[in-house]
Design an enzyme around this catalytic site. Structure first.
Site, PDB file in Angstrom:
ATOM      1  N   CYS A 134      -3.267   1.623   6.541  1.00  0.00           N
ATOM      2  CA  CYS A 134      -3.483   1.119   7.751  1.00  0.00           C
ATOM      3  C   CYS A 134      -3.829   2.079   8.612  1.00  0.00           C
ATOM      4  O   CYS A 134      -4.454   1.677   9.689  1.00  0.00           O
ATOM      5  CB  CYS A 134      -2.131   0.646   8.291  1.00  0.00           C
ATOM      6  SG  CYS A 134      -0.648   1.688   8.297  1.00  0.00           S
TER       7      CYS A 134
ATOM      8  N   GLU B 174     -11.167  -4.641   9.508  1.00  0.00           N
ATOM      9  CA  GLU B 174     -10.900  -3.647   8.810  1.00  0.00           C
ATOM     10  C   GLU B 174     -11.143  -3.748   7.107  1.00  0.00           C
ATOM     11  O   GLU B 174     -10.792  -4.735   6.754  1.00  0.00           O
ATOM     12  CB  GLU B 174      -9.322  -3.423   8.891  1.00  0.00           C
ATOM     13  CG  GLU B 174      -8.769  -2.303   7.997  1.00  0.00           C
ATOM     14  CD  GLU B 174      -6.966  -2.426   8.252  1.00  0.00           C
ATOM     15  OE1 GLU B 174      -6.497  -1.108   8.146  1.00  0.00           O
ATOM     16  OE2 GLU B 174      -6.557  -3.382   8.777  1.00  0.00           O
TER      17      GLU B 174
ATOM     18  N   PRO C 247       7.087  -5.910  -1.552  1.00  0.00           N
ATOM     19  CA  PRO C 247       5.934  -6.716  -2.043  1.00  0.00           C
ATOM     20  C   PRO C 247       6.196  -6.852  -3.417  1.00  0.00           C
ATOM     21  O   PRO C 247       6.816  -6.182  -4.338  1.00  0.00           O
ATOM     22  CB  PRO C 247       4.683  -5.628  -1.874  1.00  0.00           C
ATOM     23  CG  PRO C 247       5.396  -4.193  -1.805  1.00  0.00           C
ATOM     24  CD  PRO C 247       6.702  -4.585  -1.046  1.00  0.00           C
ATOM     25  N   GLU C 248       6.034  -8.159  -4.239  1.00  0.00           N
ATOM     26  CA  GLU C 248       6.025  -8.471  -5.284  1.00  0.00           C
ATOM     27  C   GLU C 248       5.142  -7.613  -6.307  1.00  0.00           C
ATOM     28  O   GLU C 248       5.517  -7.669  -7.556  1.00  0.00           O
ATOM     29  CB  GLU C 248       5.662 -10.052  -5.579  1.00  0.00           C
ATOM     30  CG  GLU C 248       6.850 -10.907  -5.115  1.00  0.00           C
ATOM     31  CD  GLU C 248       6.952 -10.679  -3.682  1.00  0.00           C
ATOM     32  OE1 GLU C 248       7.993 -10.655  -3.205  1.00  0.00           O
ATOM     33  OE2 GLU C 248       6.138 -10.823  -2.938  1.00  0.00           O
TER      34      GLU C 248
ATOM     35  N   GLY D 286       2.226  -5.265   8.080  1.00  0.00           N
ATOM     36  CA  GLY D 286       1.179  -6.079   7.413  1.00  0.00           C
ATOM     37  C   GLY D 286      -0.113  -6.499   8.276  1.00  0.00           C
ATOM     38  O   GLY D 286      -0.359  -5.925   9.422  1.00  0.00           O
TER      39      GLY D 286
ATOM     40  N   ASN E  95       0.896  -1.279   0.085  1.00  0.00           N
ATOM     41  CA  ASN E  95       0.103   0.143   0.056  1.00  0.00           C
ATOM     42  C   ASN E  95       0.799   1.090   0.055  1.00  0.00           C
ATOM     43  O   ASN E  95       0.581   2.106  -0.547  1.00  0.00           O
ATOM     44  CB  ASN E  95      -1.046   0.002   1.114  1.00  0.00           C
ATOM     45  CG  ASN E  95      -0.386  -0.138   2.503  1.00  0.00           C
ATOM     46  OD1 ASN E  95       0.592  -0.741   2.811  1.00  0.00           O
ATOM     47  ND2 ASN E  95      -1.086   0.413   3.533  1.00  0.00           N
TER      48      ASN E  95
ATOM     49  N   LYS F 225      12.507  -7.845   1.988  1.00  0.00           N
ATOM     50  CA  LYS F 225      11.783  -8.344   0.967  1.00  0.00           C
ATOM     51  C   LYS F 225      10.404  -7.424   0.940  1.00  0.00           C
ATOM     52  O   LYS F 225       9.558  -7.310   1.625  1.00  0.00           O
ATOM     53  CB  LYS F 225      11.225  -9.722   1.451  1.00  0.00           C
ATOM     54  CG  LYS F 225      10.466 -10.557   0.039  1.00  0.00           C
ATOM     55  CD  LYS F 225       9.382 -11.477   0.774  1.00  0.00           C
ATOM     56  CE  LYS F 225       8.235 -10.926   0.855  1.00  0.00           C
ATOM     57  NZ  LYS F 225       7.404 -10.441  -0.030  1.00  0.00           N
TER      58      LYS F 225
ATOM     59  N   GLU G 185       4.173  -3.911  12.965  1.00  0.00           N
ATOM     60  CA  GLU G 185       3.019  -2.746  12.841  1.00  0.00           C
ATOM     61  C   GLU G 185       1.830  -3.424  11.787  1.00  0.00           C
ATOM     62  O   GLU G 185       2.066  -3.742  10.613  1.00  0.00           O
ATOM     63  CB  GLU G 185       3.817  -1.799  11.829  1.00  0.00           C
ATOM     64  CG  GLU G 185       2.921  -0.351  11.925  1.00  0.00           C
ATOM     65  CD  GLU G 185       2.058  -0.167  10.685  1.00  0.00           C
ATOM     66  OE1 GLU G 185       0.896  -0.698  10.665  1.00  0.00           O
ATOM     67  OE2 GLU G 185       2.641   0.202   9.604  1.00  0.00           O
TER      68      GLU G 185
END
Length: 475
Positions: free
Chosen positions: A284, A380, A177-178, A228, A152, A175, A250
């Site tokens: 978030c 959420e 995000p893909e 995440g 995000n 790592k 987080e």
């Protein structure tokens, strides 16, 4: 702008292409088109990253703090100089409007700038002892760090972790995000261009479960930082337990917004609505549960609905767009199911409520009179949906704000200073905004309580999370 197609891994100071590796398609969520093929790291790649980080750690730890800071500043300058191009990559990968994407790149640069200076303020302390004795307390880098970040805010959240870890003297394996590799690769390019020593930073893409298990299963990794979902955070806690690895988590939130009847309603709505639909609600700390004092509730709903209907939805590359698509096609049914459940339980749809057009677009949505038993009041939505209910007094507002197991961010709007102080003290959240949404900056801690995780990023707390404490006593 044409999307870059040469996506690679960055390991031990070198870019690794896709030869012999599995690959996955990177798609544009606004159009559905395939942008590029992303090479995925193998276990051998991860082992190479681990060995490189282990080898580079003592070199970077021993690097003078002024030199560390100069490298971080250069990385920040690279991001700022290339913000428009990097932002365009981000918009094509993730969907957010170009202005928001460029702003995110500048936010990432601010992290490198701030930690370049904060590293110099990392003071220890001297304890009071008799003449001839000394006891000092030092903070030292924890070691090799593994970071895991979501799609995000892929550049900003990566920079927030990496800048602090590097400032502390740690070497890092990240790592990201893909889904957003072109924009996050820019962070590795920035550090390489800045002259970061070989092996201090590695960037790998791959199967999330395999990568997390492999990196966290290695004794080389001493610290893990993850942003995440709550479920994945709990899973990683289990993996970390086997190696007693330090963690910063987080996790998710479901931010309440308390609106009292003494506010300037129009001015407040002008703040609330753009924030709700920023990044299509995929934030978030997105304001989501709107609790409004009953005397102004009807006017609030009418004003919010009117503004919601005017939000311009479209491709983030278009100048007129105020809200882009959801980042994944799987988010459409997830958001739609929550709206349908709320409607079935008595909620009124005041604006939106449906998917729109092709690709991953969902209408900006306002639901009123949402019962507490509706799923969306407890889970959420991570999408462009605001839910609203009235409240009578301060006690009821606080009860609703603290009702859920989440405690990442919360917001309140009132002109009563005594009430504002009470709200700041009594709301259970890691961050509280009073008449403001400005809760994330380089110099302030960012983190949650309860199921929203623990540990902070940003501020001096963000530096300390990548350090261990040592007491040295001399007689």
């Amino acid at each position: 702008m044409t999307y870059q197609t040469d996506l690679k891994l960055f390991i031990d100071g070198a870019w690794q292409s896709g030869e012999g590796r599995d690959c996955m398609a990177v798609t544009n969520p606004a159009t559905g088109e395939t942008l590029a093929e992303l090479p995925l790291a193998s276990k051998a790649d991860l082992d190479a990253a681990l060995l490189a980080a282990e080898r580079a750690f003592p070199v970077w730890r021993g690097t003078d703090v002024e030199k560390r800071g100069a490298i971080l500043r250069k990385a920040g300058s690279y991001l700022k100089a290339n913000a428009k191009e990097i932002g365009a990559l981000l918009t094509q990968e993730q969907g957010k409007p170009l202005k928001e994407a460029i702003g995110e790149v500048y936010g990432a640069a601010s992290m490198f700038d701030w930690y370049a200076e904060e590293a110099k303020r990392d003071y220890g302390r001297t304890l009071v002892r008799p003449v001839g004795q000394r006891s000092i307390v030092q903070r030292q880098p924890v070691g090799v760090v593994a970071t895991f970040t979501p799609w995000n805010f892929p550049i900003y959240l990566l920079a927030k972790k990496v800048a602090a870890a590097l400032a502390a003297g740690c070497s890092v394996i990240s790592k990201p995000p893909e889904e957003t590799p072109g924009s996050t690769n820019a962070v590795a390019k920035a550090l390489a261009e800045a002259g970061l020593p070989q092996g201090v930073f590695q960037l790998v893409h791959g199967d999330p479960d395999m990568v997390s298990r492999h990196l966290m299963g290695s004794p080389i990794v001493r610290k893990v930082s993850f942003t995440g979902s709550v479920g994945v955070g709990k899973h990683l806690m289990g993996l970390a337990a086997d190696g007693l690895k330090r963690l910063t988590l987080e996790l998710g939130g479901h931010a309440p917004v308390l609106v009292f009847d003494d506010v300037d309603l129009d001015a407040t709505l002008d703040k609330l609505v753009p924030q709700k639909f920023r990044n299509a609600g995929q934030v978030c700390v997105s304001p989501t549960r709107f609790y409004v004092q009953e005397g102004i509730y009807d006017d609030f709903i009418a004003g919010f609905a009117e503004r919601t209907g005017k939000v311009q939805v479209g491709n983030g590359m278009d100048d007129a767009t105020q809200m882009g698509p959801l980042a994944h096609e799987r988010r459409l049914p997830a958001v739609g199911d929550l709206v349908a459940d709320a409607k079935a339980k008595g909620a009124r749809v005041m604006a939106g409520g449906e998917p729109m057009g092709n690709a991953n677009f969902f209408q900006p949505t306002l639901l009123a009179d949402v019962p507490l038993e509706a799923k969306i009041m407890n889970d959420e939505p991570f999408g462009p949906v605001a839910v609203a209910r009235p409240f009578k007094d301060l006690d009821e507002a606080l009860h609703q704000a603290n009702r859920l197991p989440y405690g990442l961010a919360a917001f309140a709007f009132t002109n009563d200073l005594t009430r504002a102080n009470i709200l700041g003290d009594m709301i259970e959240a890691g961050m509280v905004g009073i008449n403001s949404f400005a809760i994330s900056s380089a110099d302030a801690p960012f983190g949650g309580v309860k199921d929203s995780g623990f540990g902070s990023e940003g501020g001096k707390e963000g530096l300390e999370t990548y350090q261990v404490v040592k007491a040295i006593h001399m007689g």
